[in-house]
Design a protein around this motif. Structure first.
Motif, short mmCIF file in Angstrom:
data_model
loop_
_atom_site.label_atom_id
_atom_site.label_comp_id
_atom_site.label_asym_id
_atom_site.label_seq_id
_atom_site.Cartn_x
_atom_site.Cartn_y
_atom_site.Cartn_z
N THR A 83 0.84 -1.20 0.00
CA THR A 83 0.00 0.00 0.00
C THR A 83 0.88 1.25 0.00
OG1 THR A 83 -1.71 -1.17 1.24
CG2 THR A 83 -1.83 1.24 1.20
N TYR A 84 0.65 2.11 -0.95
CA TYR A 84 1.49 3.31 -1.09
C TYR A 84 0.97 4.47 -0.25
CZ TYR A 84 3.86 7.20 -3.47
OH TYR A 84 4.61 8.33 -3.75
N LEU A 85 -0.31 4.84 -0.42
CA LEU A 85 -0.90 5.90 0.40
C LEU A 85 -1.42 5.27 1.68
CD1 LEU A 85 -2.87 7.94 -2.31
CD2 LEU A 85 -0.56 8.34 -1.48
N ARG A 86 -0.61 5.24 2.71
CA ARG A 86 -0.96 4.55 3.95
C ARG A 86 -2.01 5.31 4.75
NH1 ARG A 86 3.25 1.05 5.71
NH2 ARG A 86 3.78 -0.27 3.91
N SER A 87 -1.82 6.60 4.92
CA SER A 87 -2.79 7.41 5.66
C SER A 87 -2.68 8.85 5.20
CB SER A 87 -2.55 7.33 7.18
OG SER A 87 -1.30 7.88 7.53
N VAL A 88 -3.82 9.54 5.30
CA VAL A 88 -3.89 10.95 4.88
C VAL A 88 -4.64 11.74 5.95
CG1 VAL A 88 -4.73 12.57 3.12
CG2 VAL A 88 -3.96 10.27 2.44
#
Length: 233
Positions: free
Chosen positions: A208-213
């Motif tokens: 997973t690239y975008l883990r958290s935003v």
């Protein structure tokens, strides 16, 4: 843990800390969580699925936010000959030749971004690297701040183009507007930013690239954003 003030606690009650908000839902909350008397910056913080210790997994790029950052950026352009006039005509706050290097060495710092043409980078890099480098201001081709198309570079930065890069923990931080922006403007800026970060994914990054935003205002609480909402209408 420091005790929060009554005003902050009241604002915090408007945010569901367990919820993953869509980009639009998070943007709509921004006007409700601003607390300062000044126009707070809206910030985005993205944890990436990269190993920041590996050079081939570092993320660095630029993005032109549709509505800018809401902040006036003072641009210094260093060039030669007619390129100085080109930068000035494009809106550079300071346009000069290599003579300005000495002024910077002596402490001049009335600029927020530095751009340059390739033919002056030898002097700029060798003499100003230790001063501008730690501040993230040293012109770099990867950041789009070096080129003979210096007028175009200046115009893009003045219009709201920003550079982003991951820190040593694999997190990218950036301004994506002001609390005075409409929710629609904030959402459009966030989408543009996340798409740019997604487009800068290193080939060697796995999983997973975008883990958290997270979205937040300068003085307000964080809003957890669902990365999957980037690809939802």
């Amino acid at each position: 843990m420091p005790k929060r003030g009554k005003r902050y606690r009241a604002i915090l009650e408007k945010v569901d800390l367990q919820k993953l908000y869509s980009i639009e839902e998070a943007a709509a909350l921004i006007p409700q969580i601003k607390s300062a008397r000044f126009d707070e910056t809206v910030e985005i913080h993205v944890r990436l699925g990269i190993d920041a210790k590996k050079s081939d997994q570092n993320v660095r790029s630029t993005v032109a936010l549709p509505h800018g950052t809401g902040r006036a950026v003072r641009v210094l352009a260093i060039a030669k000959g007619e390129k100085i006039a080109e930068a000035q005509a494009a809106g550079a706050d300071i346009a000069a030749g290599e003579e300005i290097i000495q002024e910077i060495l002596e402490g001049r710092s009335d600029f927020d971004a530095v751009v340059a043409t390739p033919d002056v980078m030898g002097a700029v890099g060798s003499k100003l690297g230790r001063i501008l480098g730690p501040k993230g201001l040293l012109p770099n081709p990867k950041a789009g701040t070096v080129g003979f198309n210096i007028g175009e570079i200046v115009r893009e930065i003045k219009a709201g183009r920003i550079e982003f890069r991951n820190d040593k923990t694999g997190v990218v931080h950036a301004p994506v507007g002001k609390a005075s922006f409409t929710p629609e403007q904030i959402a459009e800026n966030v989408r543009a930013f996340l798409k740019a970060v997604e487009g800068a994914k290193p080939e060697s990054a796995k999983g997973t690239y975008l883990r958290s935003v997270y979205l937040s205002t300068t003085m307000g609480p964080s809003i957890k954003v669902n990365p999957a909402s980037l690809h939802k209408a």
